[in-house]
Write a protein that holds these residues in place. Structure first.
Motif, PDB file in Angstrom:
ATOM      1  N   GLN A  87       0.829  -1.207   0.000  1.00 53.18           N
ATOM      2  CA  GLN A  87       0.000   0.000   0.000  1.00 53.18           C
ATOM      3  C   GLN A  87       0.858   1.250   0.000  1.00 53.18           C
ATOM      4  O   GLN A  87       0.517   2.249  -0.636  1.00 53.18           O
ATOM      5  N   LYS A  90       1.890   1.756  -3.577  1.00 49.14           N
ATOM      6  CA  LYS A  90       0.830   2.317  -4.417  1.00 49.14           C
ATOM      7  C   LYS A  90       0.544   3.777  -4.086  1.00 49.14           C
ATOM      8  O   LYS A  90       0.276   4.582  -4.994  1.00 49.14           O
ATOM      9  N   ASN A  91       0.627   4.118  -2.795  1.00 42.55           N
ATOM     10  CA  ASN A  91       0.252   5.470  -2.380  1.00 42.55           C
ATOM     11  C   ASN A  91       1.397   6.473  -2.439  1.00 42.55           C
ATOM     12  O   ASN A  91       1.166   7.665  -2.667  1.00 42.55           O
ATOM     13  N   LEU A  94       4.536   4.897  -6.471  1.00 43.26           N
ATOM     14  CA  LEU A  94       4.092   4.915  -7.860  1.00 43.26           C
ATOM     15  C   LEU A  94       3.709   6.311  -8.359  1.00 43.26           C
ATOM     16  O   LEU A  94       4.049   6.669  -9.498  1.00 43.26           O
ATOM     17  N   SER A 168       2.268   0.117 -12.666  1.00 43.04           N
ATOM     18  CA  SER A 168       1.022   0.860 -12.474  1.00 43.04           C
ATOM     19  C   SER A 168      -0.171   0.143 -13.080  1.00 43.04           C
ATOM     20  O   SER A 168      -1.312   0.580 -12.891  1.00 43.04           O
TER      21      SER A 168
END
Length: 313
Positions: A87, A90-91, A94, A168
């Motif tokens: 997480q 992703k947060n 990326l 992504s």
């Protein structure tokens, strides 16, 4: 009557002996180990994903990567610092890379560098522990690496036709590596490759056609302009192929770098992804007569001596 009693006694004794023998045999039987305990890991890609188990054993593992997709991919194993999860990736990780790549595509390098400046501090603590090199579509690659216990992200950051990262679009997977180690020992190499930021990439042995097992010795490691270290990619190329186009493509910071489609005339056969200094790994390749190049995924690999050509007759 006495004879009948004696017969019953014999039968009872034999049954008891057989039962005891069976119990002893069951107690001494060694449970069969799973393929993962033996260090045999299978990974498949059909589009933009990794089909692989969530938990591996530490120690030596052989990754067999089958790329069934229409694009070039690789497998890279990133050991994350404690407390950082997918997480966080992703947060926090990326978005700066997505923004930076978009600005590069728009030829706005100052804005791209500003975006990369927002990379989280924990990214500097990620430890890259190998994987495969680049692998062409419908091709299988095999690499043997040594994994430490911990939490990993398996990733591929090759780019799509529009410049967007494969990460992504789903090519990242969280993997837990246990304290318990595999029974695997490293394979016996047929050739040795050394790589360093000072002496470059050197193939130390002659190569013949057929199955070859390369030992890769990472003498040192450094972070290059593209935020990653040197790796080793084995590529077969046709006589009409342009090595300049390959060198350019191996730099993801170029708008066309690592972007689908790959340059014509090249087949990517795997290799060894980034390893720390003073580490070693192994990869396997079945080579036919032809022209080959070992190259690192860094900007201007030829000028850094991170390109090595050889032929097999």
């Amino acid at each position: 009557m006495k004879n009948l009693f004696a017969l019953c006694l014999i039968i009872t004794t034999l049954a008891a002996c057989k039962s005891k023998e069976k119990e002893t045999r069951e107690e001494t039987t060694i449970p069969k180990k799973s393929s993962l305990e033996l260090g045999d890991v299978h990974i498949t890609t059909k589009s933009m994903e990794f089909f692989v188990v969530d938990t591996l054993y530490s120690g030596w593992n052989t990754l067999t990567y089958e790329n069934l997709s229409p694009e070039v991919h690789f497998v890279m194993m990133d050991l994350y610092p404690d407390g950082v999860t997918i997480q966080n990736t992703k947060n926090e990780l990326l978005p700066p890379f997505d923004d930076g790549m978009r600005y590069i595509m728009e030829e706005k390098m100052d804005s791209a560098m500003a975006a990369f400046g927002k990379l989280p501090e924990w990214f500097q603590q990620v430890k890259f522990l190998g994987g495969t090199g680049l692998v062409s579509p419908r091709t299988t690659a095999k690499s043997t690496i040594h994994l430490e216990p911990g939490q990993y992200i398996m990733e591929c950051y090759v780019k799509m036709f529009n410049g967007e990262w494969h990460t992504s679009h789903g090519m990242l997977k969280e993997i837990i590596v246990l304290e318990e180690a595999t029974d695997l020992n490293p394979p016996k190499p047929t050739a040795n490759i050394s790589i360093s930021s000072t002496n470059g990439l050197i193939l130390n042995d002659s190569i013949s056609s057929g199955k070859n097992i390369f030992q890769t010795d990472f003498i040192d490691q450094k972070v290059y302009e593209n935020f990653v270290g040197h790796d080793i990619n084995l590529v077969r190329y046709e006589s009409t192929a342009s090595l300049d186009s390959l060198i350019q493509w191996m730099n993801w910071m170029d708008p066309r770098g690592l972007r689908t489609p790959a340059p014509k005339g090249f087949t990517f056969l795997g290799g060894m992804n980034n390893l720390p200094a003073e580490s070693k790994g192994y990869f396997e390749a079945d080579l036919a007569p032809g022209k080959y190049v070992l190259i690192s995924e860094v900007p201007a690999a030829d000028k850094k001596n991170l390109l090595y050509k050889f032929s097999i007759k």
